[in-house]
Scaffold this active site. Sequence first.
Site, PDB file in Angstrom:
ATOM      1  N   LYS A  67      -2.508   3.925  -7.922  1.00 28.62           N
ATOM      2  CA  LYS A  67      -2.422   4.049  -6.451  1.00 28.62           C
ATOM      3  C   LYS A  67      -0.975   3.799  -6.035  1.00 28.62           C
ATOM      4  O   LYS A  67      -0.291   2.928  -6.597  1.00 28.62           O
ATOM      5  CB  LYS A  67      -3.373   3.025  -5.810  1.00 28.62           C
ATOM      6  CG  LYS A  67      -3.468   3.155  -4.291  1.00 28.62           C
ATOM      7  CD  LYS A  67      -4.512   2.204  -3.717  1.00 28.62           C
ATOM      8  CE  LYS A  67      -4.577   2.285  -2.199  1.00 28.62           C
ATOM      9  NZ  LYS A  67      -5.554   1.363  -1.609  1.00 28.62           N
ATOM     10  N   SER A 142      -8.902   3.283   1.545  1.00 33.37           N
ATOM     11  CA  SER A 142      -7.613   3.926   1.492  1.00 33.37           C
ATOM     12  C   SER A 142      -7.259   4.534   0.142  1.00 33.37           C
ATOM     13  O   SER A 142      -6.338   5.335   0.050  1.00 33.37           O
ATOM     14  CB  SER A 142      -6.536   2.924   1.908  1.00 33.37           C
ATOM     15  OG  SER A 142      -6.446   1.864   0.973  1.00 33.37           O
ATOM     16  N   SER A 167     -11.289  -0.627   0.209  1.00 34.26           N
ATOM     17  CA  SER A 167     -10.571   0.586  -0.196  1.00 34.26           C
ATOM     18  C   SER A 167     -10.870   1.105  -1.582  1.00 34.26           C
ATOM     19  O   SER A 167     -10.397   2.181  -1.939  1.00 34.26           O
ATOM     20  CB  SER A 167      -9.072   0.361  -0.094  1.00 34.26           C
ATOM     21  OG  SER A 167      -8.688   0.564   1.225  1.00 34.26           O
TER      22      SER A 167
HETATM   23  N1  GLN Z   1     -10.541   0.286   5.881  1.00 32.09           N
HETATM   24  C1  GLN Z   1     -10.011  -1.031   5.773  1.00 32.09           C
HETATM   25  C2  GLN Z   1      -8.752  -1.162   6.585  1.00 32.09           C
HETATM   26  O1  GLN Z   1      -8.363  -0.214   7.166  1.00 32.09           O
HETATM   27  C3  GLN Z   1      -9.779  -1.407   4.342  1.00 32.09           C
HETATM   28  C4  GLN Z   1      -8.557  -0.859   3.747  1.00 32.09           C
HETATM   29  C5  GLN Z   1      -8.211  -1.441   2.413  1.00 32.09           C
HETATM   30  O2  GLN Z   1      -9.049  -2.038   1.754  1.00 32.09           O
HETATM   31  N2  GLN Z   1      -6.938  -1.300   2.031  1.00 32.09           N
HETATM   32  O3  GLN Z   1      -8.167  -2.199   6.671  1.00 32.09           O
END
Ligand code: GLN
Length: 464
Positions: A67, A142, A167
């Site tokens: 990632k 994400s 995410s």
């Molecule tokens: N959707 C969540 C956020 O926007 C989680 C994102 C993540 O785990 N990086 O914070």
Amino acid sequence: MASSYGTSAKDFVKSVKEGSADVKEFHEKFLERARKLDKQYNFFLTIAEKLEAHKKGRLYPIPVSVKDCICTRGMQTTAGSRILEGYVPVFDATCVEAIKNEGGAVVGKTQQDEFGFGTFSVNSGYEIPKNPHDPDRSCGGSSGGAAGFTAAIGMPHIALAESTGGSISCPGSFCGVIGLTPTYGLVSRYGLIDYANSLDKIGCMATSVEDIALLLSVMAGKDEKDPTSSLSKKEDYGKLEGRLKGLKIAVPKEYFRIDKKISKHIWDSIRLLEKEGARYDEISLPSTGLGLASYYIIATSEASTNLAKYCGMRYGKQDAMEGDYNEYFSSIRGKYLGREAKRRILLGTFSRMAGYKDKYYIRALQARGVIIDEFNKAFSKHDIIIAPTMPIIAPKFSEIEKLSPVDHYKMDILTVCPNLAGIPHISLPCGKEKGMPVGMHMMAGHFKEKKLLDAAYGFERLHS
Ligand code: GLN
């Protein structure tokens, strides 16, 4: 679609050790396919020119995608943000170093929401990855690129991903792959570009539980460079039995207030486990409703502090300086940070401001304490908790456009609590709805990865 190399990393490592596979040819074919898929679906920000791997180790010669928020020596690392465009780290994150030392080959950097801010990968500063099951739909976020690529490649591969509030699980669920988020602190965060330090965890995605266990065994353990990494001993997670007899499952009712069609898949899976000798109890986790508010206060408070360093001086993009410092900082941040990043800076700065912090930030921390206590209580009587991973299947981009920022945040309702508690959780494909994958969450107590992976392995064998 599975290639002639199969899809299992574990099996391919074995056949290479036995001398029955041509690694050079495999690497070439892999990269060729990765490039082709990337053109179609935008899975990557950067793809390696060549796959390189040490000729020995537990991962040789498996390609590992990383990632983009995880630093890779000599390879651009932007965390999906334009403010870091052109940043080429001079070091590897500890987990990447461990992967390389064990013979893994870095394929490239996968697409994500900017700094991890999002649930659909539509907040990337670059291109938006498309779901390989239906390109009109999101891969989730994400870690969207990681999940989409893992689902599409059909060759031995493991993805390195990161979760702050869901995410790994969310895109895993939307793309029909397995995603593990380990206990907070089990895998070193050194070399991870922070979103929210008290919540960030590095984990992985794959198409089999055995491959997840393989990568976790390589990455887990104390790292002197990360003072928050745990002192727990290095474990081998690879010896899986899949024992389901006597497994005590808790099913929290608050997680089932969703579309009946989705919860049906989870209940069908629980019944399948029951047939193999597992037992379940319905329980209540009443503070689930506090999860979203406390998560978004804590996560944005930490994020707004972390993003302060990108101001055009030492970190990130720089332009010719015009005006005074304040004007210069504002112009850099205005130009290179995306809308969602700005929104989170405002939210986070507000909730930790003198005068407001007792009302928001401190209360959010208290709520987090209650959530952790509730999970610990559940795990004193049960081995694992089972729930749906996401309340929906992967939405269409045309549907996402209509959502407000708060609607986006609400989609995380089922993933934020295990992340706030820092407990390990794994999303497993458990069926399809409208042709799209549905994910089931298994959660376990802190550092109970072995138990979690074993239950997941047992389920995987039943389901496949
Ligand atoms: N959707 C969540 C956020 O926007 C989680 C994102 C993540 O785990 N990086 O914070």
